[in-house]
Design a protein around this motif. Structure first.
Motif, PDB file in Angstrom:
ATOM      1  N   UNK A 178      11.581  11.593  13.959  1.00  0.00           N
ATOM      2  CA  UNK A 178      12.016  12.592  12.988  1.00  0.00           C
ATOM      3  C   UNK A 178      12.347  11.933  11.647  1.00  0.00           C
ATOM      4  N   UNK A 179      12.921  10.745  11.694  1.00  0.00           N
ATOM      5  CA  UNK A 179      13.227  10.027  10.455  1.00  0.00           C
ATOM      6  C   UNK A 179      11.949   9.563   9.762  1.00  0.00           C
ATOM      7  N   UNK A 180      10.981   9.099  10.552  1.00  0.00           N
ATOM      8  CA  UNK A 180       9.701   8.676   9.968  1.00  0.00           C
ATOM      9  C   UNK A 180       9.019   9.854   9.284  1.00  0.00           C
ATOM     10  N   UNK A 181       9.049  11.028   9.928  1.00  0.00           N
ATOM     11  CA  UNK A 181       8.444  12.217   9.322  1.00  0.00           C
ATOM     12  C   UNK A 181       9.150  12.582   8.006  1.00  0.00           C
ATOM     13  N   UNK A 182      10.468  12.499   7.998  1.00  0.00           N
ATOM     14  CA  UNK A 182      11.223  12.827   6.784  1.00  0.00           C
ATOM     15  C   UNK A 182      10.920  11.835   5.668  1.00  0.00           C
ATOM     16  N   UNK A 183      10.804  10.564   6.012  1.00  0.00           N
ATOM     17  CA  UNK A 183      10.476   9.551   5.014  1.00  0.00           C
ATOM     18  C   UNK A 183       9.044   9.713   4.516  1.00  0.00           C
ATOM     19  N   UNK A 184       8.159  10.196   5.391  1.00  0.00           N
ATOM     20  CA  UNK A 184       6.779  10.457   4.977  1.00  0.00           C
ATOM     21  C   UNK A 184       6.715  11.563   3.936  1.00  0.00           C
ATOM     22  N   UNK A 196      15.127  16.561  -0.828  1.00  0.00           N
ATOM     23  CA  UNK A 196      14.336  15.918   0.231  1.00  0.00           C
ATOM     24  C   UNK A 196      14.864  14.515   0.507  1.00  0.00           C
ATOM     25  N   UNK A 197      15.234  13.784  -0.542  1.00  0.00           N
ATOM     26  CA  UNK A 197      15.770  12.429  -0.365  1.00  0.00           C
ATOM     27  C   UNK A 197      17.081  12.464   0.416  1.00  0.00           C
ATOM     28  N   UNK A 198      17.915  13.455   0.140  1.00  0.00           N
ATOM     29  CA  UNK A 198      19.179  13.578   0.863  1.00  0.00           C
ATOM     30  C   UNK A 198      18.938  13.870   2.345  1.00  0.00           C
ATOM     31  N   UNK A 199      18.003  14.774   2.620  1.00  0.00           N
ATOM     32  CA  UNK A 199      17.684  15.097   4.015  1.00  0.00           C
ATOM     33  C   UNK A 199      17.072  13.892   4.733  1.00  0.00           C
ATOM     34  N   UNK A 200      16.239  13.121   4.013  1.00  0.00           N
ATOM     35  CA  UNK A 200      15.648  11.923   4.609  1.00  0.00           C
ATOM     36  C   UNK A 200      16.722  10.897   4.920  1.00  0.00           C
ATOM     37  N   UNK A 201      17.680  10.747   4.020  1.00  0.00           N
ATOM     38  CA  UNK A 201      18.773   9.800   4.259  1.00  0.00           C
ATOM     39  C   UNK A 201      19.586  10.201   5.490  1.00  0.00           C
ATOM     40  N   UNK A 202      19.853  11.508   5.633  1.00  0.00           N
ATOM     41  CA  UNK A 202      20.571  11.986   6.822  1.00  0.00           C
ATOM     42  C   UNK A 202      19.771  11.719   8.090  1.00  0.00           C
ATOM     43  N   UNK A 203      18.452  11.912   8.015  1.00  0.00           N
ATOM     44  CA  UNK A 203      17.604  11.677   9.185  1.00  0.00           C
ATOM     45  C   UNK A 203      17.653  10.204   9.594  1.00  0.00           C
ATOM     46  N   UNK A 242      10.928   4.015  -5.617  1.00  0.00           N
ATOM     47  CA  UNK A 242      12.107   4.235  -4.781  1.00  0.00           C
ATOM     48  C   UNK A 242      11.828   5.247  -3.676  1.00  0.00           C
ATOM     49  N   UNK A 243      11.019   6.264  -3.990  1.00  0.00           N
ATOM     50  CA  UNK A 243      10.697   7.265  -2.978  1.00  0.00           C
ATOM     51  C   UNK A 243       9.777   6.743  -1.894  1.00  0.00           C
ATOM     52  N   UNK A 244       8.931   5.784  -2.233  1.00  0.00           N
ATOM     53  CA  UNK A 244       8.017   5.228  -1.240  1.00  0.00           C
ATOM     54  C   UNK A 244       8.576   4.047  -0.480  1.00  0.00           C
ATOM     55  N   UNK A 245       9.625   3.442  -1.020  1.00  0.00           N
ATOM     56  CA  UNK A 245      10.174   2.217  -0.431  1.00  0.00           C
ATOM     57  C   UNK A 245      10.646   2.371   1.020  1.00  0.00           C
ATOM     58  N   UNK A 246      11.394   3.433   1.365  1.00  0.00           N
ATOM     59  CA  UNK A 246      11.847   3.536   2.765  1.00  0.00           C
ATOM     60  C   UNK A 246      10.692   3.590   3.770  1.00  0.00           C
ATOM     61  N   UNK A 247       9.679   4.402   3.485  1.00  0.00           N
ATOM     62  CA  UNK A 247       8.546   4.469   4.409  1.00  0.00           C
ATOM     63  C   UNK A 247       7.796   3.149   4.431  1.00  0.00           C
ATOM     64  N   UNK A 248       7.719   2.472   3.284  1.00  0.00           N
ATOM     65  CA  UNK A 248       7.040   1.179   3.230  1.00  0.00           C
ATOM     66  C   UNK A 248       7.751   0.148   4.112  1.00  0.00           C
ATOM     67  N   UNK A 257       0.829  -1.209   0.000  1.00  0.00           N
ATOM     68  CA  UNK A 257       0.000   0.000   0.000  1.00  0.00           C
ATOM     69  C   UNK A 257       0.862   1.257   0.000  1.00  0.00           C
ATOM     70  N   UNK A 258       1.902   1.275   0.827  1.00  0.00           N
ATOM     71  CA  UNK A 258       2.745   2.460   0.921  1.00  0.00           C
ATOM     72  C   UNK A 258       3.656   2.623  -0.294  1.00  0.00           C
ATOM     73  N   UNK A 259       3.956   1.532  -0.982  1.00  0.00           N
ATOM     74  CA  UNK A 259       4.834   1.599  -2.146  1.00  0.00           C
ATOM     75  C   UNK A 259       4.089   1.983  -3.413  1.00  0.00           C
ATOM     76  N   UNK A 260       2.876   1.439  -3.598  1.00  0.00           N
ATOM     77  CA  UNK A 260       2.195   1.579  -4.882  1.00  0.00           C
ATOM     78  C   UNK A 260       0.881   2.361  -4.843  1.00  0.00           C
ATOM     79  N   UNK A 261       0.324   2.615  -3.670  1.00  0.00           N
ATOM     80  CA  UNK A 261      -1.023   3.195  -3.593  1.00  0.00           C
ATOM     81  C   UNK A 261      -1.037   4.584  -2.969  1.00  0.00           C
ATOM     82  N   UNK A 262      -0.594   4.718  -1.754  1.00  0.00           N
ATOM     83  CA  UNK A 262      -0.737   5.977  -1.029  1.00  0.00           C
ATOM     84  C   UNK A 262      -0.013   7.120  -1.727  1.00  0.00           C
ATOM     85  N   UNK A 263      -0.720   8.222  -1.941  1.00  0.00           N
ATOM     86  CA  UNK A 263      -0.200   9.418  -2.618  1.00  0.00           C
ATOM     87  C   UNK A 263       0.223   9.121  -4.050  1.00  0.00           C
TER      88      UNK A 263
END
Length: 395
Positions: A280-286, A171-178, A262-268, A67-73
């Protein structure tokens, strides 16, 4: 003596006929209503967003992951692209019939004003997460400022999307740092509650929806950049003639879906319980997941454009799903009625056992029923109740 009179020609034409329809747009709308259903039924079932199990086990992990990889947003941007595409198709048909520029503008403004009214009714009576009203507002803006512009002006849309890719990389770079710097306690992905979906009576839910809807509608108006991309694609008639644009479709399908996955995979992975990071990392991945989801719009559309090229004959499933696409407004509203009847606390409240299983099964079941119903309507040459009402109000 015979007296003849010359009647003035109508300054607009009526709705599109079945023979004028291209397969790809209808197939896209019909199929993607399944993803819309999977997203919205889960919101109803969990009474919040994004509609996932906060402590998944077994197959629930896989459901959260998919759901988080292919559906949400990732589902609504498809309809945003197709909405922009449809605006140009409607305007083109009106002009081809001899309608004046002013008449075309009036028809588009009237149609989108009625969409705003449909959206307000939908949000008030059934589901706060309505998109029709936002579509109507964006449609009026596009009618006034975008539809009649030249090709050079519409290239601005492509420039905006190029900047969005750069922004997404940041945003991806900041999420990776988080994630790398995550040091606090592990934070599970939880649902933000929506009071209207947890209300224990219909009228209490209605009162909550009236408060929730304006904020939701305002939050999604930014998808005008996605609608604009659909306008650009329609001007090129990409879906009417996918063979001539096969290379472009392939690049957009691979690039768009690659980015969105790829953008949804980390949160998934976090939502499935396979990766543990702090809040904070979850928020960045969201944020990364949400922004990358917009690229799923053109990605999915391009994928279906390529799929149409491989269809040699219109099989029964293709005809049935396309029939739903021709009646996507009715199908969308039918889903909201279904969630209200099947999942609301004050109706059947079928949220038993695993809520994730229930939401997925209900969504699939409702979509299948809508496909069968749409095909039955097509056999009887009936447009669909919502489409019929909208066309009568507009034309």
């Amino acid at each position: 003596m015979t007296i003849t009179a010359t009647l003035p020609a109508a300054d607009h034409r009526g709705p599109v006929t079945g023979k004028e329809r291209a397969l790809a747009p209808d197939l896209i709308r019909g199929a993607m209503l399944l993803l819309i259903g999977l997203a919205n039924s889960a919101n109803f079932a969990f009474a919040g967003q994004p509609g996932v199990e906060s402590a998944p086990h077994g197959v629930e992990r896989i459901l959260n992951f998919l759901k988080l990889t292919f559906v949400d947003a990732r589902a609504y941007p498809v309809f945003a692209v197709m909405f922009g595409y449809g605006l140009v198709q409607l305007a083109r048909r009106q002009r081809a019939s001899g309608a004046t520029t002013g008449a075309v503008r009036r028809i588009l403004l009237k149609r989108n004003a009625w969409l705003v009214a449909f959206g307000l009714a939908h949000a008030t009576l059934l589901y706060f997460g309505d998109f029709l009203g936002a579509y109507g507002i964006v449609g009026m803006i596009c009618t006034l400022f975008l539809i009649n512009r030249g090709d050079k002006f519409h290239r601005i849309a492509l420039v905006i999307w190029a900047f969005m890719i750069v922004e997404l990389l940041v945003v991806a770079s900041l999420a990776a740092l988080a994630v790398v710097n995550s040091s606090g306690p592990a934070h599970a992905l939880t649902n933000s509650p929506n009071p209207s979906l947890a209300a224990t009576s219909y009228f209490a839910g209605m009162a909550d929806r009236l408060h929730e809807y304006p904020m939701h509608a305002a939050s999604v108006l930014g998808f005008i950049v996605i609608v604009w991309l659909g306008i650009w694609a329609a001007r090129k008639q990409i879906l009417e003639n996918p063979a001539a644009h096969k290379s472009l479709l392939a690049r957009v399908a691979v690039g768009g879906l690659g980015i969105t996955v790829l953008g949804g995979l980390p949160l998934a992975l976090v939502g499935a319980g396979w990766v543990h990071v702090d809040k904070s990392a979850v928020d960045a991945l969201g944020l990364l997941s949400h922004m990358s989801g917009m690229f799923g719009g053109p990605g999915y559309v391009a994928l279906f454009g390529l799929l149409v090229l491989r269809i040699r004959q219109l099989s029964l499933p293709v005809r049935a799903i396309s029939a739903l696409g021709q009646r996507s407004l009715s199908g969308y509203l039918f889903q909201s009625v279904s969630w209200m009847v099947l999942l609301a606390p004050f109706t059947l409240d079928l949220r038993f056992g695993s809520t994730a299983y229930t939401a997925a099964l209900v969504a699939i079941g409702v979509w299948i029923v809508s496909v069968v119903g749409a095909y039955a309507m097509s056999k009887r040459s009936y447009r669909g109740p919502a489409e019929t009402l909208l066309r009568r109000l507009v034309y």
